[in-house]
Design a protein around this motif. Sequence first.
Motif, PDB file in Angstrom:
ATOM      1  N   LEU A  69       0.312   4.198   0.782  1.00  0.00           N
ATOM      2  CA  LEU A  69       0.152   5.038   1.979  1.00  0.00           C
ATOM      3  C   LEU A  69       1.180   4.717   3.058  1.00  0.00           C
ATOM      4  O   LEU A  69       1.452   5.541   3.928  1.00  0.00           O
ATOM      5  CB  LEU A  69      -1.247   4.869   2.573  1.00  0.00           C
TER       6      LEU A  69
ATOM      7  N   LYS B 233       0.266  13.025  -1.274  1.00  0.00           N
ATOM      8  CA  LYS B 233      -0.887  13.434  -2.075  1.00  0.00           C
ATOM      9  C   LYS B 233      -2.206  12.909  -1.507  1.00  0.00           C
ATOM     10  O   LYS B 233      -3.267  13.229  -2.015  1.00  0.00           O
ATOM     11  CB  LYS B 233      -0.726  12.937  -3.509  1.00  0.00           C
ATOM     12  N   SER B 234      -2.107  12.116  -0.433  1.00  0.00           N
ATOM     13  CA  SER B 234      -3.314  11.529   0.169  1.00  0.00           C
ATOM     14  C   SER B 234      -3.988  12.535   1.102  1.00  0.00           C
ATOM     15  O   SER B 234      -3.464  13.615   1.368  1.00  0.00           O
ATOM     16  CB  SER B 234      -2.954  10.267   0.968  1.00  0.00           C
ATOM     17  N   VAL B 235      -5.129  12.160   1.617  1.00  0.00           N
ATOM     18  CA  VAL B 235      -5.857  12.996   2.566  1.00  0.00           C
ATOM     19  C   VAL B 235      -5.018  13.253   3.829  1.00  0.00           C
ATOM     20  O   VAL B 235      -5.201  14.262   4.493  1.00  0.00           O
ATOM     21  CB  VAL B 235      -7.231  12.374   2.904  1.00  0.00           C
ATOM     22  N   TRP B 236      -4.082  12.345   4.128  1.00  0.00           N
ATOM     23  CA  TRP B 236      -3.260  12.477   5.341  1.00  0.00           C
ATOM     24  C   TRP B 236      -2.053  13.369   5.118  1.00  0.00           C
ATOM     25  O   TRP B 236      -1.512  13.911   6.079  1.00  0.00           O
ATOM     26  CB  TRP B 236      -2.798  11.095   5.814  1.00  0.00           C
TER      27      TRP B 236
ATOM     28  N   GLN C 199       0.851  -1.192   0.000  1.00  0.00           N
ATOM     29  CA  GLN C 199       0.000   0.000   0.000  1.00  0.00           C
ATOM     30  C   GLN C 199       0.893   1.250   0.000  1.00  0.00           C
ATOM     31  O   GLN C 199       1.681   1.462   0.925  1.00  0.00           O
ATOM     32  CB  GLN C 199      -0.893  -0.031   1.241  1.00  0.00           C
TER      33      GLN C 199
ATOM     34  N   ALA D 267       1.953   9.174  -0.524  1.00  0.00           N
ATOM     35  CA  ALA D 267       1.264   9.479   0.736  1.00  0.00           C
ATOM     36  C   ALA D 267       1.087  10.985   0.910  1.00  0.00           C
ATOM     37  O   ALA D 267       0.090  11.439   1.471  1.00  0.00           O
ATOM     38  CB  ALA D 267       2.027   8.884   1.905  1.00  0.00           C
TER      39      ALA D 267
END
Length: 151
Positions: free
Chosen positions: A41, A50-53, A39, A48
């Motif tokens: 993330l 570019k992720s929501v986190w 994964q 990661a």
Amino acid sequence: MAGLWYEKFEEGMVFNHEWTRTITEADNRWFSLLTMNTQPLHIDAHAAAKSVWGRPLVNSLFTLGCMVGMTVNDTTFGTTIANLGMTDVRFPHPLFEGDTIRMRTTVLGKRESKSRPNDGIVTLRHECFNQDGILCGVCDRAALMMKQPKS
């Protein structure tokens, strides 16, 4: 012997485990890759970001492993026979690389083993908190425990 015999556990007992652990980037990457969890993330800082986190998440199974592992010394070291199962595993708040975790264990109950007269089953709730005291993980664990040997 650091662990407790079956008889020493009492429903409602609480253990505030002293050990803490800061989760490193290497911990997260290595655990994820050793368990073949690709994964992004967990293992790709750019994806990661570019992720929501906005940064890598700690692999939840690493968190689960720490919830059990960091509690062994005070509870089951040398006195457990086997883990029988883990239920109600939840991760209510994310952990990130650089977070420092600590654990708390509560004895939910215990009962005699029906098939093993020299053993009993203890149900433990393990909780993981980050450095800000935020609950990040919960797990209920059934452990088959040795009874204290007769002298």
